[in-house]
Every structure is written in C-alpha cells, then in structure tokens.
Design a protein around this motif. Structure first.
Motif, PDB file in Angstrom:
ATOM      1  N   LEU A  58      78.339  62.210  51.215  1.00  0.00           N
ATOM      2  CA  LEU A  58      79.791  62.083  51.407  1.00  0.00           C
ATOM      3  C   LEU A  58      80.374  63.364  51.987  1.00  0.00           C
ATOM      4  O   LEU A  58      81.543  63.415  52.358  1.00  0.00           O
ATOM      5  CB  LEU A  58      80.471  61.726  50.086  1.00  0.00           C
ATOM      6  N   ARG A  59      79.575  64.405  52.038  1.00  0.00           N
ATOM      7  CA  ARG A  59      79.929  65.658  52.714  1.00  0.00           C
ATOM      8  C   ARG A  59      81.131  66.388  52.134  1.00  0.00           C
ATOM      9  O   ARG A  59      82.014  66.834  52.855  1.00  0.00           O
ATOM     10  CB  ARG A  59      80.142  65.418  54.210  1.00  0.00           C
TER      11      ARG A  59
ATOM     12  N   PHE B 196      90.273  54.242  45.928  1.00  0.00           N
ATOM     13  CA  PHE B 196      91.695  54.582  46.004  1.00  0.00           C
ATOM     14  C   PHE B 196      91.952  55.999  46.512  1.00  0.00           C
ATOM     15  O   PHE B 196      93.055  56.314  46.927  1.00  0.00           O
ATOM     16  CB  PHE B 196      92.365  54.384  44.640  1.00  0.00           C
ATOM     17  N   VAL B 197      90.961  56.868  46.418  1.00  0.00           N
ATOM     18  CA  VAL B 197      91.215  58.257  46.811  1.00  0.00           C
ATOM     19  C   VAL B 197      90.319  58.698  47.977  1.00  0.00           C
ATOM     20  O   VAL B 197      90.803  58.935  49.081  1.00  0.00           O
ATOM     21  CB  VAL B 197      91.013  59.221  45.613  1.00  0.00           C
ATOM     22  N   PHE B 198      89.020  58.777  47.728  1.00  0.00           N
ATOM     23  CA  PHE B 198      88.149  59.410  48.723  1.00  0.00           C
ATOM     24  C   PHE B 198      88.055  58.607  50.022  1.00  0.00           C
ATOM     25  O   PHE B 198      87.971  59.174  51.101  1.00  0.00           O
ATOM     26  CB  PHE B 198      86.745  59.632  48.155  1.00  0.00           C
TER      27      PHE B 198
ATOM     28  N   LYS C 133      88.454  60.937  58.469  1.00  0.00           N
ATOM     29  CA  LYS C 133      87.541  62.018  58.839  1.00  0.00           C
ATOM     30  C   LYS C 133      88.142  63.391  58.532  1.00  0.00           C
ATOM     31  O   LYS C 133      88.132  64.302  59.373  1.00  0.00           O
ATOM     32  CB  LYS C 133      87.142  61.932  60.321  1.00  0.00           C
ATOM     33  N   SER C 134      88.675  63.538  57.331  1.00  0.00           N
ATOM     34  CA  SER C 134      89.243  64.821  56.915  1.00  0.00           C
ATOM     35  C   SER C 134      88.146  65.861  56.825  1.00  0.00           C
ATOM     36  O   SER C 134      87.001  65.532  56.548  1.00  0.00           O
ATOM     37  CB  SER C 134      89.888  64.676  55.542  1.00  0.00           C
ATOM     38  N   PRO C 135      88.503  67.136  57.030  1.00  0.00           N
ATOM     39  CA  PRO C 135      87.484  68.184  56.893  1.00  0.00           C
ATOM     40  C   PRO C 135      87.008  68.282  55.442  1.00  0.00           C
ATOM     41  O   PRO C 135      87.758  67.955  54.516  1.00  0.00           O
ATOM     42  CB  PRO C 135      88.219  69.453  57.317  1.00  0.00           C
TER      43      PRO C 135
END
Lengths: 235, 336
Positions: free
Chosen positions: B39-40, B98-100, B107-109
């Motif tokens: 999931l990085r 609901f969040v991640f 594609k958030s950093p």
C-alpha cells in the motif's frame, strides 16, 4: 481493413494540449510495424492511446473489426493486446520464471506449456529461470520483458523502444527475436529510435511529426525515400 | 559446573525472553513491511491496530470463561484468535474503504497517507478506550509454566533454575507456524506471487492483469492475521495494557527498517535483532560473571551496560544507525 487499427486518434494528457491529432496506425497479424519520428512527435503517446492508457478525445481503436475504444487497459490485455513498456518492464525482484508466471496471470489453463514455448523462443531464459531478473544483463532483461508479454499468447504486441540502451550486438539479437515472434502470427507495433535498423526488419513504417502522420509506407520505401532519409535517417 | 550454570543464567534471563519478544516484534514488523511494500505508506496505526485485535481476544476470553469454555492447560485466548482476527480484518477493511482508499485512488504521496494513518491511530485509540478502557488486564489462564525453576534444579542438580513459561513456548511456536504459512503463501502461490509482483512494479502488474483491489484485500487480511496474533501473544506474555502497543511501535518500526523496509523476511529477522539487542544491552550480567570468572575477579557492580529504562533508546539508536549507514536494511537482496 487491418486486424488492429487506430483510426484518426486525437489524445493528450489530462486537460493539456493534444499530443497526437488525427493519427492513424494499423497492423495486421504476422506483420511488424514501426512508428518513427523525432523526439516529442507523439510516438509513445499514439501507442498508449491504442492501449487505453490514455483516453481518446476523438477517433477509435478497432481490433478484428470490433470497436475496443472504451475498454480499460486490463480488458484490452484480456482481449489479447500485450505491451512492453520502455522502462521498468520486468519485475526485478522476481525470478525469470515468476516473471513469466505473472505474465500469464489471466490464464486459467496450465501455464507450463506456454512457459516451455517461451523457453524455446528465448533459450537463455531457461538457463536463468531461477535467477532474479534484477541480476540479469540489459539484453536478457528485454527478453524477459518480451517473454512476459507473450505469456498471454497475444494477437497484438506493442513494444516501446525495445532496444533502448542496449549494445548494437544485443540490438541485432533482439530484432531477431522480434522477427521470430512475428512468425508466430502476432501483429507487432514498435516505437523505435534506431530508425534504420527498425525499418530494415519492419514490413511497414509510420513517420509521425507533431502528432500527425507524415509519411507511411513499406520499410524499404521509407528507407529509400529521399525526404525521409534527409530528415530522419541522417543520410 | 559453573560454566553450565552461567549458560543457564543467560538462557533463562536473556535468550528465551529475547526469542519470545523477538517473535512478537517480528509479527508486527512483517505487518508494517507488508503495508509499506504494497500500500506504500508507513502505517502509524500499527501498534493500535494490534491492540484493537487483542481487545477482542480479551473480551472473548472473558466471555468464554463465563460460559465455562476453556482449553485445559492452554490459554483460552487461543480459541478466540480466529474470531478476534475476523473482527480485526473487518475493522481494517472498513478503515481502508472509508479512509485509505480515497487517498490511494487520488494517488496521494506516501507521507500524506502516513499522516492519515496517524489520524486512524487516534481514532483507533479512542475506540479502544470506549470499548475496554485503559486498564491493565490479565487474560492468561491454563498452565502458566512448562518448566519451573525448582523442577529444573531438582532434575539437573544445578544451582540455577531454568524457567520456561507456557506463553513463551506458545509465542515461539505460533509465530513460527504463522510466519512459515505466510512465506509459503507469498512465495509459492499464484496470489502470493501476484502480490510480490504488485509490490515490485505496480504499473507492470496492472498491465499483466493483476487486480489491485484483490491485492489490497489480501494484504489487509494477512495484516489482520499477523496483527491479531502478534498482539494476543504479547498480551498473554505481558498482560494487556491497551496503550503499551503504541510504545511498541518504535521497536517494531526499527525491526522493519533494520530488515529493509518492504522485505518481510528481513522484518522477521529484524524483530529478533532488535529484541536481542535490547535485552543483551540492558541485562545485568553480574550473576553470569560470578559463575565464569575466578573468585578474585568477581564483579561488584551490576555489570549492566544500560538501565532497562533505556530499552527504547536501544531500538532508536539501531534505527538511526541503520538509516545512516545501511538505509536499505542490513539484509541484502530480496524485497517482497
């Protein structure tokens, strides 16, 4: 009508300007088609548009007569279109065999048979099958990349600069492999920087300039066309 | 004879506890490294997620005890693990949904996702506080010792006793089983290979037809299993204090980074590296030297390198040293 066609494709990245406009490229099975052109001509973009990595603003992509313009890249893979990107085209941390297995992820049947066929096509991969791809040489990696893409037994294979960054000897070897792949009745479209060598193995070629078709013709025609020679082949 | 006594002292006070503690850290570290590799992002909610899973095991243990269900000499908590794991996975998947997921699709950093996970951490802590409260709870039942010091002395006739707590044996055995199954899954199955491929090269994995949603789902399932097992084993061994798990994140992250972040086998070994370092550096060796040195040289200090209060400083120092000199981890090669 060709087996795989991109008709009058216009596309760009996001809301930016159009990179290709009204660009048409097609390929038949058992044929190598080269896309050439100067830097920034939209060669890779044209290929990405045909793959569905980029949305078309207008135009269409047809395969075997069916419009596949609205399919996602994954669905196009399922339909038999394989792609070898220019960079990061292998799983460096996986072994050669695992790379091939991942390439066959969508296959439900026994993959061992297909893997054997790939080993026959690229004997070096059989030798190195348990080695991590990250430890292989550039030319061997490109063979892994080709092998991975062939695992779905595609009818269309798209190659983005398959010989970028390899030595001339390895380049010749890779081109020989690409010809062998063509002989298995696959339509091959490739973007190439090494224009002369690419044309010499291609059945047909397209020269793109600023996103539009500028010249097209058989490999020999383009090689001998004085204007193409002067502007793109450097002689 | 003195030499054997000295070895028993070391075994009893350092090696066996370090193996136990190391196993608990290893499970947490693999959890961190899997989330990071696939999931990085660095999941700061790791500790509290482990606590969350353990909370269900504690509650279910109380419930089973009230029904009179137990496992005889084994702790009742062991039968609650599957159910607690199920609740944990459910919680993780809903958090992901609901969040991640929102940040993943955008594609958030990674640093943004890490901050989001800090938020998840606070929420998880609050939920734990509401459901079970911050109190210290013991939920260990069944036989406490496999080998008691007095028994050992009687059998061997040595001065020093060797104690093996049942929780220590259970921790080591269950960790080995869980970790072996996980590595078998990652290395030998088609789904496992697709997860490693996804971790290695996401774009190419997508082009090969690997379904990212399925990879994410399986990752959370494995993470949920590891988090709950690790948390329950730690709780059985030390008693369940909900917020101690937050403190354990430092050694857990240290273990994951020592092993090379994104490399599960490295994280597994890293857990033991950290545990052994912490315990070896904070153990008072006086008794050990009394046995092996001649009487004249007998130490009169505690022979302790660091006070046990500094145990976190040990993991922190290792973390800093590794990041400075071997940022890709001390074990070369293989990532997920």
């Amino acid at each position: 009508m060709a087996f795989f066609e991109g008709n009058k494709m216009t596309a760009g990245y996001g809301s930016g300007p159009d990179i290709i406009s009204s660009c048409s490229i097609n390929a038949d099975r058992g044929e190598i088609v080269a896309i050439l052109g100067p830097n920034g001509a939209g060669k890779s973009t044209a290929m990405k548009a045909m793959l569905g990595l980029l949305n078309l603003k207008s135009g269409s992509v047809l395969m075997d007569g069916k419009d596949i313009s609205s399919l996602s890249p994954q669905d196009r893979v399922k339909a038999g279109i394989s792609f070898v990107p220019q960079t990061r085209n292998v799983f460096a941390d996986l072994t050669v065999r695992e790379n091939l297995e991942v390439g066959a992820f969508l296959r439900e049947d026994d993959v061992n048979k297909v893997i054997e066929d790939i080993y026959e096509l690229f004997p070096i991969l059989n030798e190195k099958k348990s080695q991590k791809v990250g430890e292989l040489s550039g030319g061997q990696r490109q063979q892994v990349a080709l092998g991975r893409a062939l695992m779905i037994r595609p009818s269309v294979l798209m190659l983005d600069e398959p010989t970028a960054g390899v030595s001339p000897i390895v380049m010749d070897e890779l081109f020989e492999h690409i010809i062998k792949v063509k002989e298995t009745n696959v339509a091959i479209i490739m973007v190439e920087q090494n224009a002369k060598q690419a044309l010499s193995i291609s059945d047909r070629g397209y020269v793109l300039v600023t996103g539009e078709n500028k010249f097209e013709g058989s490999g020999n025609e383009l090689l001998n066309d004085p204007e193409v020679r002067r502007s793109f082949l450097g002689a | 004879m003195d030499f054997i006594n000295a070895i028993i002292v070391l075994l009893n006070y350092t090696i066996i506890p370090a193996l136990t503690y190391g196993s608990q850290l290893a499970l947490g570290a693999i959890f961190v490294t899997l989330i990071y590799g696939i999931l990085r992002f660095a999941n700061f909610a790791t500790g509290d997620m482990m606590s969350f899973g353990t909370m269900f095991a504690v509650l279910l243990t109380y419930y089973f005890q009230s029904l009179g269900i137990n496992l005889g000499i084994f702790p009742t908590a062991l039968i609650t693990i599957p159910l607690a794991t199920f609740m944990m996975i459910l919680y993780m998947l809903s958090i992901d949904k609901f969040v991640f997921e929102y940040y993943r699709i955008k594609k958030s950093p990674p640093v943004q996702l890490a901050m989001v996970s800090v938020g998840v951490m606070f929420v998880t802590q609050a939920i734990i506080r509401i459901i079970i409260g911050p109190a210290d709870r013991t939920f260990l039942d069944g036989e406490k010792f496999i080998l008691k010091a007095s028994e050992f002395k009687e059998i061997t006739g040595l001065n020093e006793g060797l104690t093996i707590k049942s929780t220590q044996a259970i921790t080591i055995v269950i960790t080995m089983i869980a970790v072996s199954i996980m590595f078998w899954f990652l290395n030998k199955t088609k789904t496992g290979t697709s997860m490693r491929a996804y971790s290695d090269n996401e774009d190419l994995a997508l082009l090969s037809g690997i379904d990212p949603k399925k990879v994410v789902l399986i990752t959370w399932i494995i993470a949920g299993i590891l988090a709950t097992i690790g948390g329950v084993l730690y709780g059985l061994d030390k008693s369940y204090r909900p917020f101690v798990y937050f403190n354990n994140m430092l050694p857990i992250f240290a273990a994951a980074i020592v092993g090379g972040i994104g490399n599960p086998f490295g994280a597994f070994l890293g857990g033991y590296v950290i545990a052994f370092a912490e315990i070896f550096l904070t153990y008072a060796y006086k008794k050990f030297f009394t046995y092996i040195l001649p009487e004249a040289l007998e130490p009169n200090s505690m022979m302790q390198i660091l006070s046990t209060d500094y145990k976190f400083a040990v993991s922190f120092s290792i973390l800093v040293i590794v990041l400075l000199f071997r940022p890709s981890g001390i074990f070369k090669g293989k990532t997920l």
